[in-house]
Design an enzyme around this catalytic site. Sequence first.
Site, PDB file in Angstrom:
ATOM      1  N   CYS A 136       0.688  -1.074   0.026  1.00 48.36           N
ATOM      2  CA  CYS A 136      -0.066   0.136  -0.368  1.00 48.36           C
ATOM      3  C   CYS A 136       0.827   0.876   0.372  1.00 48.36           C
ATOM      4  O   CYS A 136       0.359   2.422  -1.085  1.00 48.36           O
ATOM      5  CB  CYS A 136      -1.127  -0.565   1.215  1.00 48.36           C
ATOM      6  N   CYS A 137       2.495   1.266   1.223  1.00 45.09           N
ATOM      7  CA  CYS A 137       2.713   2.676   1.303  1.00 45.09           C
ATOM      8  C   CYS A 137       3.592   2.644  -0.658  1.00 45.09           C
ATOM      9  O   CYS A 137       3.762   3.750  -1.282  1.00 45.09           O
ATOM     10  CB  CYS A 137       3.611   2.437   2.433  1.00 45.09           C
ATOM     11  N   CYS A 219      -0.966   8.253   6.950  1.00 45.13           N
ATOM     12  CA  CYS A 219      -2.480   8.502   6.655  1.00 45.13           C
ATOM     13  C   CYS A 219      -3.167   7.841   7.911  1.00 45.13           C
ATOM     14  O   CYS A 219      -2.787   7.660   9.022  1.00 45.13           O
ATOM     15  CB  CYS A 219      -2.642   7.084   5.817  1.00 45.13           C
ATOM     16  N   CYS A 222      -3.366   4.903   9.823  1.00 42.51           N
ATOM     17  CA  CYS A 222      -2.707   4.203  10.174  1.00 42.51           C
ATOM     18  C   CYS A 222      -1.336   5.175  11.268  1.00 42.51           C
ATOM     19  O   CYS A 222       0.082   5.031  11.088  1.00 42.51           O
ATOM     20  CB  CYS A 222      -1.225   3.574   8.875  1.00 42.51           C
ATOM     21  N   CYS A 247       7.764   3.477   6.002  1.00 41.88           N
ATOM     22  CA  CYS A 247       7.124   3.579   4.796  1.00 41.88           C
ATOM     23  C   CYS A 247       8.419   3.409   3.690  1.00 41.88           C
ATOM     24  O   CYS A 247       7.625   2.205   2.626  1.00 41.88           O
ATOM     25  CB  CYS A 247       6.030   4.613   4.360  1.00 41.88           C
TER      26      CYS A 247
END
Length: 274
Positions: A136-137, A219, A222, A247
Amino acid sequence: MALSSGPDETPPAPPHSAALARRADGLDTAFGGADVADRLAGLVAQAVGPVVFTTSFGLEDQVLTHLIAGAKLPVTFATLDTGRLFPEVYALWQETEERYGILIRPYYPRHEAVELYVRRNGVNGFYGSREARKACCDIRKVEPLGRALAGADLWLTGLRADQSAARGGVRLAEADAGRGLVKASPLFDWTRERALAFAQRNAVPINPLHARGFVSIGCQPCTRAIRPGEPERAGRWWWEDDAARECGLHVGPDGRLVRSKPPLREAPPAEALA
């Protein structure tokens, strides 16, 4: 016939990487002992191509925005909008542009990549595993950063050496061979307390979440507020057993965050920047 490197030997760096390293060492020597305003001016003056400052609107980034905009340095402001940011970040983004008369260039993740990720993992699939979180990162941060820095010669960041143990070796200037540029962290030897004092003295707009314990803000799903006694980045990806809390934005091709820690310099007094 060329000889291959043995198992305990380090292959020589490519010529371009070696040149970047020499440039970074020279910048570090020339400006590492200066105050932050002179560091910024010197770094930008020595750049041989575009200069990009990536901001996530954290405390350190806001301090640097204040100094860069105040000096009218020829720097492109850029930010990575992951689509999962706190509402307070968007409000601060607008306030910062209005306060300093600047436009901050946004970079968004590729929508096809986001759609495919969510189809495969679910909307919050990053909680499932470290691999899913890193994927995702990569989609929301690392790939857009590549576009933000495309063609840049100098990348300005808000890293500080005392943000975490993993960042302890941050220097003023370092070679980023993977991206083909010099990466500079003008606040590398500042403490968070010093950055906050500067912001308060100079009425720098900062995120109200900082006062609620959100020290390092990424985010929304997170990031959590840290507890008393926890390190700064403990609130990032808190469900993972990984002290580095990174990340991928500041990790090189070799998987390492920074080089070994250099000897500490005595920092100029904070009053000099008031």
